[in-house]
Design an enzyme around this catalytic site. Sequence first.
Site, PDB file in Angstrom:
ATOM      1  CD  GLU A  66      31.680 -50.153  50.361  1.00 47.00           C
ATOM      2  OE1 GLU A  66      31.140 -50.032  49.227  1.00 47.00           O
ATOM      3  OE2 GLU A  66      31.567 -49.292  51.255  1.00 47.00           O
ATOM      4  CB  ALA A  90      30.210 -57.117  58.474  1.00 45.90           C
ATOM      5  CG  HIS A 135      25.497 -48.837  60.091  1.00 42.59           C
ATOM      6  ND1 HIS A 135      24.607 -48.448  59.128  1.00 42.59           N
ATOM      7  CD2 HIS A 135      26.507 -47.937  60.053  1.00 42.59           C
ATOM      8  CE1 HIS A 135      25.063 -47.351  58.533  1.00 42.59           C
ATOM      9  NE2 HIS A 135      26.220 -47.024  59.072  1.00 42.59           N
TER      10      HIS A 135
END
Lengths: 332, 345
Positions: A66, A90, A135
């Site tokens: 990421e 996110a 999640h």
Amino acid sequence: MIAERGTRIINLVQAVNEALDLALERDPRVVLFGEDVGKMGGVFRASDGLQPKYGDKRVFDTPLAESGIVGFAIGMAMAGLRPVAEIQFAGFLYPALDQILSHLGRMRHRTRGRFTIPLVIRAPYGGGVKTPEQHADSPEAILCHVPGVKVIIPSSPERAKGLLLSAIEDPDPVFFLEAIKLYRGVKAEVPEGYYTLPIGKARVVREGSAATLIAYGGMVEVCQKAAEVAAREGVELEVIDVETLVPLDTPTLVESVAKTGRAVVVYEAMRTGGFGAEIAARLAEEALDYLEAPIVRVAGWDAPYPPFSAVENFYRPDAKRVLEAVRQVLTH
Amino acid sequence: MDTVRYLDDDGKPLRDIPLSEEELLAGYRALRRARHFDERALVLQRQGRLGVYPPFRGQEAAQVGVALCLEPSRDWLLPSYRETAAAITFGMPLSKLILSWRADPAGWGAPPEVNMVQFYIPIATQVPQAAGVAHALRLQGKDAVAAVFIGDGGTSEGDFHEGLNFASVFDAPLLVVVQNNGWAISVPTQKQMKVQRIALKAQGYGIPGVTVDGNDLVAVWTVARKAAARARAGEGPTLIEALTYRVAPHTSSDDPGRYRTEDEAEAWKKRDPIDRMRGCLLHLGLWDEEKERALSEELEAEFVAAVEEADKASEPRPWEIVEQVYAEMQPDQQAAWNYLHGGEA
């Protein structure tokens, strides 16, 4: 403009897909990438069908990293492209926080406009669909605390499509968080073709006079349900969809509270330090004279989002908890 | 794994030099120009006319040799704070660099014809960004490369790995230059990593890694030129390890006496990149004292003019704090701007 167009009933993830498709078609500088974004079309299928249509130079998979994705995207944006990067959830943004905090929102400022980052980072967020650990996080407050970025969280397919197209046109970095619960949970009429919606505007989605419910993303639906229940008892609640968290449209919030005198702020992130605290603070600064009761927050508990799905519904605010807060502000 | 060298410690060529006489002279001039800036900048810093300044003495060749392969309006440079020498050679105006190290925003933005991103302060975050810049240049069909600099300590960061991996996966036209100067502030390279050849790390990404004598301008220039040609041909990135030494403190605020003896630095001073290059020119009969004197005078005049230019910049104004946050000023910044202007918030 929008009203004159044809519409179809689609869900939020389809609306996002349409927006991405239109952006790729309209602007050759737009590129789309992230983990599983290319060949597979994204874990939620937000980029479904786009790699075959636009080729693997414009829609592509990246290595699983990421910080690399965000750093790479920053570089691409500086060098003249309009990247749209997807972070798969996110809650997976955290490895990229150094890039986000140290660079993303600072590049224009630290180069006095010589280099800018017209980049959109999309990420699904929030709970309600029994996902595994990490999640279901709602890290919007962390993102709102980064100078130089904009943060948008749409609450419906129509808003998602137009706001995403605005975000991609925007000359500055934009976080675009999409509530997982809404991806396939809501279908609504969405205009065909290319249209944009204004960034930085909150909107009244239900008018009322008894109290103001303020929410964004997945919590707007919850507030609307609460308002329907209250209406059956003769209590008319106003519901505001914040939509853009940064820059925040404070005047619209103040105007509503000036009318109702009572405010309940609803968000599903952990309560302490959440973005609802910022909303409450602004109302305290600018609307205290109108308030007839303390502002009440309805939020996630101060605990990690529960990865045990059987009790997940006790974490995420629902209409019942919103109505309890309404009772509190009405009986103060 | 051999270290690429063209000059011995005195500057005598060890083998055929693949550079023209004009290039050798231009290279020496670029080294001296960088050194002159560094020496005079430290004086300005001591006079309180610069902020905290990270000197690069001894590392000129490692930076200049790479920057000489780049064209500023076409290629890109993403330097860390140690790379003022690379910035000077790449084409950043000296007055801008003085302002930059004066912490004056007037120095922060490179001119439009110079693609240099302002010096990076966090460690190695520029590597994935450089991979993205390089990939974007390639996607846009530009015949351009990007060069990114970090130090030996930077290779410990996750972003070094992620950036190299992205660059290699996408065959990005990128030069990743690690100046192995022996020290990450007070921590020596031996304590930073188990592998003592940073260039070996390239194998983990399936790309070429080269260790070069970073105090040998001919070697650095030649290696970087090859890596740039490879990148331009679409063959992807190269990891260049330039062996050098930070003979000066980490910054103007550092005291190396707390963590190292001067013996090591003294030994490296005997391999000074500028003395070696001058040795090379003298050996080839391309240089003399008269030329040296003329160059010194020219460089001093240039620096004095740059300081004068920098001094003309007006002091930053308080409201500049909230400018350039967004393309268009948003309500919160506008309110702060009004306040800082002395008006109502």
